[in-house]
Write an enzyme that holds these catalytic residues in place. Sequence first.
Site, PDB file in Angstrom:
ATOM      1  N   ARG A  18      -6.479  12.621  -9.254  1.00 29.52           N
ATOM      2  CA  ARG A  18      -7.247  12.683 -10.315  1.00 29.52           C
ATOM      3  C   ARG A  18      -8.604  13.328 -10.239  1.00 29.52           C
ATOM      4  NH1 ARG A  18      -8.430   7.401 -13.038  1.00 29.52           N
ATOM      5  NH2 ARG A  18      -7.644   6.117 -11.127  1.00 29.52           N
ATOM      6  N   GLY A 144      -7.399  -5.754 -10.561  1.00 30.84           N
ATOM      7  CA  GLY A 144      -6.892  -6.794 -10.378  1.00 30.84           C
ATOM      8  C   GLY A 144      -7.652  -8.043 -10.715  1.00 30.84           C
ATOM      9  N   ASN A 231     -12.485   7.841  -8.027  1.00 26.78           N
ATOM     10  CA  ASN A 231     -11.016   8.278  -8.430  1.00 26.78           C
ATOM     11  C   ASN A 231     -11.019   9.603  -9.006  1.00 26.78           C
ATOM     12  OD1 ASN A 231      -9.371   5.833  -7.981  1.00 26.78           O
ATOM     13  ND2 ASN A 231     -10.849   5.008  -9.320  1.00 26.78           N
ATOM     14  N   ARG A 320     -33.786  26.240   7.184  1.00 25.71           N
ATOM     15  CA  ARG A 320     -32.231  26.083   7.329  1.00 25.71           C
ATOM     16  C   ARG A 320     -32.039  25.619   8.864  1.00 25.71           C
ATOM     17  NH1 ARG A 320     -30.402  31.951   6.662  1.00 25.71           N
ATOM     18  NH2 ARG A 320     -28.589  31.192   7.506  1.00 25.71           N
ATOM     19  N   SER A 392     -49.358  41.822   6.952  1.00 27.36           N
ATOM     20  CA  SER A 392     -48.124  41.631   5.935  1.00 27.36           C
ATOM     21  C   SER A 392     -47.232  42.741   6.084  1.00 27.36           C
ATOM     22  CB  SER A 392     -48.991  41.652   4.606  1.00 27.36           C
ATOM     23  OG  SER A 392     -50.009  40.579   4.475  1.00 27.36           O
TER      24      SER A 392
HETATM   25  C1  UD1 Z   1      -6.610  -1.940  -5.800  1.00 28.34           C
HETATM   26  C2  UD1 Z   1      -6.016  -3.390  -5.898  1.00 28.34           C
HETATM   27  C3  UD1 Z   1      -6.836  -4.022  -7.074  1.00 28.34           C
HETATM   28  C4  UD1 Z   1      -8.254  -3.901  -7.178  1.00 28.34           C
HETATM   29  C5  UD1 Z   1      -8.774  -2.490  -6.994  1.00 28.34           C
HETATM   30  C6  UD1 Z   1     -10.018  -2.350  -6.904  1.00 28.34           C
HETATM   31  C7  UD1 Z   1      -3.815  -3.370  -5.019  1.00 28.34           C
HETATM   32  C8  UD1 Z   1      -2.518  -3.634  -5.278  1.00 28.34           C
HETATM   33  N1  UD1 Z   1      -4.837  -3.413  -6.301  1.00 28.34           N
HETATM   34  O1  UD1 Z   1      -5.851  -1.223  -7.049  1.00 28.34           O
HETATM   35  O2  UD1 Z   1      -6.500  -5.611  -7.236  1.00 28.34           O
HETATM   36  O3  UD1 Z   1      -8.970  -4.374  -8.218  1.00 28.34           O
HETATM   37  O4  UD1 Z   1      -8.008  -1.905  -5.796  1.00 28.34           O
HETATM   38  O5  UD1 Z   1     -10.367  -0.823  -6.886  1.00 28.34           O
HETATM   39  O6  UD1 Z   1      -4.302  -3.464  -3.861  1.00 28.34           O
HETATM   40  N2  UD1 Z   1      -3.428   3.236  -0.662  1.00 28.34           N
HETATM   41  C9  UD1 Z   1      -2.778   3.503   0.377  1.00 28.34           C
HETATM   42  N3  UD1 Z   1      -1.576   3.724   0.352  1.00 28.34           N
HETATM   43  C10 UD1 Z   1      -0.952   2.991  -0.723  1.00 28.34           C
HETATM   44  C11 UD1 Z   1      -1.521   2.633  -1.683  1.00 28.34           C
HETATM   45  C12 UD1 Z   1      -2.742   2.894  -1.771  1.00 28.34           C
HETATM   46  O7  UD1 Z   1      -3.457   4.088   1.677  1.00 28.34           O
HETATM   47  O8  UD1 Z   1       0.355   3.131  -0.479  1.00 28.34           O
HETATM   48  C13 UD1 Z   1      -4.876   3.312  -0.653  1.00 28.34           C
HETATM   49  C14 UD1 Z   1      -5.662   4.374  -1.723  1.00 28.34           C
HETATM   50  O9  UD1 Z   1      -5.553   5.649  -1.153  1.00 28.34           O
HETATM   51  C15 UD1 Z   1      -6.859   3.786  -2.182  1.00 28.34           C
HETATM   52  C16 UD1 Z   1      -6.615   2.192  -1.752  1.00 28.34           C
HETATM   53  O10 UD1 Z   1      -5.549   2.024  -1.022  1.00 28.34           O
HETATM   54  O11 UD1 Z   1      -7.841   4.014  -1.187  1.00 28.34           O
HETATM   55  C17 UD1 Z   1      -6.643   1.579  -3.226  1.00 28.34           C
HETATM   56  O12 UD1 Z   1      -5.386   2.018  -3.659  1.00 28.34           O
HETATM   57  P1  UD1 Z   1      -5.402   2.220  -5.446  1.00 28.34           P
HETATM   58  O13 UD1 Z   1      -3.753   2.845  -5.620  1.00 28.34           O
HETATM   59  O14 UD1 Z   1      -6.447   2.939  -5.699  1.00 28.34           O
HETATM   60  O15 UD1 Z   1      -5.481   0.625  -5.835  1.00 28.34           O
HETATM   61  P2  UD1 Z   1      -5.861   0.324  -7.345  1.00 28.34           P
HETATM   62  O16 UD1 Z   1      -4.642   0.595  -8.080  1.00 28.34           O
HETATM   63  O17 UD1 Z   1      -6.973   0.669  -7.728  1.00 28.34           O
HETATM   64 CA    CA Z   2      -8.344   2.634  -6.830  1.00 29.83          CA
END
Ligand code: UD1
Ligand code: CA
Length: 459
Positions: A18, A144, A231, A320, A392
Amino acid sequence: MASDHLVCVVLAAGKGTRMKSRQPKVLHEVAGRSMLGHVLDSLQALDPARIVVVVGPDMPETAAAAAPHPCVVQAEQLGTGHAVLTAAEALADIDRDGDLLVVFGDTPLITVATLKRLVAARAAQPAPALVALAFRAADPAPYGRMLLDDSGRLTGVVEAVDADAAQRRIDLCNAGVMLAERRCLFDLLAKVGKDNAKGEYYLPDVYRLAYQAGLHGSVVEASEAEVQGVNTQAELAVVEAEMQTRLRAAAMAGGVTLIDPAAVWFSHDTALAPGVLVEPNVVFAPGVSVGEGARIRAFSHLEGARIGAGATVGPYARLRPGTELSEGAKVGNFVEVKNARLGKGAKANHLTYLGDAEIGPEANVGAGTITCNYDGFTKSRTEIGAGAFIGSNTALVAPVKVGAGAIVGAGSTITRDVPEDALAVERNDQQNRQGRAKRYRELKQKTGKADGEPKAKDG
Ligand code: UD1
Ligand code: CA
């Protein structure tokens, strides 16, 4: 708590589609440092035995940014629970009796103070096996929800997509950060399934499993701003704004005057001494330190620069990397400095470029002076001695040295060294033609044309 056995896992396998960017999400910068860098820095403050970063396949840049911390590759993103399990292999050699802290790589505002509150909560008696970080969401829709029983005990977390109508009314949300007894967490994770709306292994499922097993889970709350995840580009901007607010507040608390705080942009490492004054519309890119009492005037951009006490920069200056201004030095409007040192009290007040140069103390660099440091192939240095005066519009063709106390006449192109206390002038002799200006004017008034120009045709 055996903090020497604390290990941390940073989840960063998500591609962040996204963001609509080629760059992995966690490498996007906030206050001049990647989000991942911020998270790693905060974790470091807990002095853990190891920090493991979970990355996706084909993310060499993320792994490079994580270094020296080890990375594990989660080949397929099967959920946050699965991601934490993936990290186990990189922790096998560390005593399992300690704790494991899970954070997200895309949540860079998390503070050390909050992480320490989680650690403190784990140390309470009786010690909870798991500690969750939660927040009250203005709009809980995407998060969540924390499920608590009548006595306020954490019974589980339900993901937004799995929640029923009553659960959706809960505004206490899961931030994603978790501190847990490591052995217990991995035991519980082994039991997590993927029978849910997303078909993923949810990390927060362990709270329910723990409760069912009679284990105690506790909740620590943080502000929503602190646990804001990124995100989208719009959320990145929100996080940047919050980080800037913090950095501005910290600068002012440290005795820095910001005339218009919202108009000053900091990097994570900007170091301003007490008594520094910063005018509006100043950008501090990474690597800047400013000494006591210095004044950074409006519309200046500084990067990789060391500014001495009492120095003045700008308005409209560009410093810089490699710039060093000694005490009381002055760099004025439309002056660019790169890899150059100005000695005590040295001045370059107007329209100048100083690159790869050493300017002695109390030297005066006149308006429009240029160090010609680049010949299209190599960079060369210019040295200007103490107390020298550069007239200058001088071009200093490097490599070249102007000795201490020397004077260079305005408009000179200096290609050879100027000895100490010498006067160097390099330009054509001036010719004065007596009365010629007056004649020119008279002619112009008569014919509408100056002498030497073709006369107007008749008709
Ligand atoms: C997650 C939580 C949710 C919480 C929210 C807060 C879970 C299932 N849900 O949801 O309860 O309210 O965060 O923002 O945990 N990631 C991995 N591998 C994976 C999946 C995710 O490394 O297989 C990493 C993503 O890159 C990210 C983080 O875990 O940095 C969270 O994953 P994301 O899919 O964004 O979880 P949410 O749906 O936001
Ligand atoms: Ca997230």
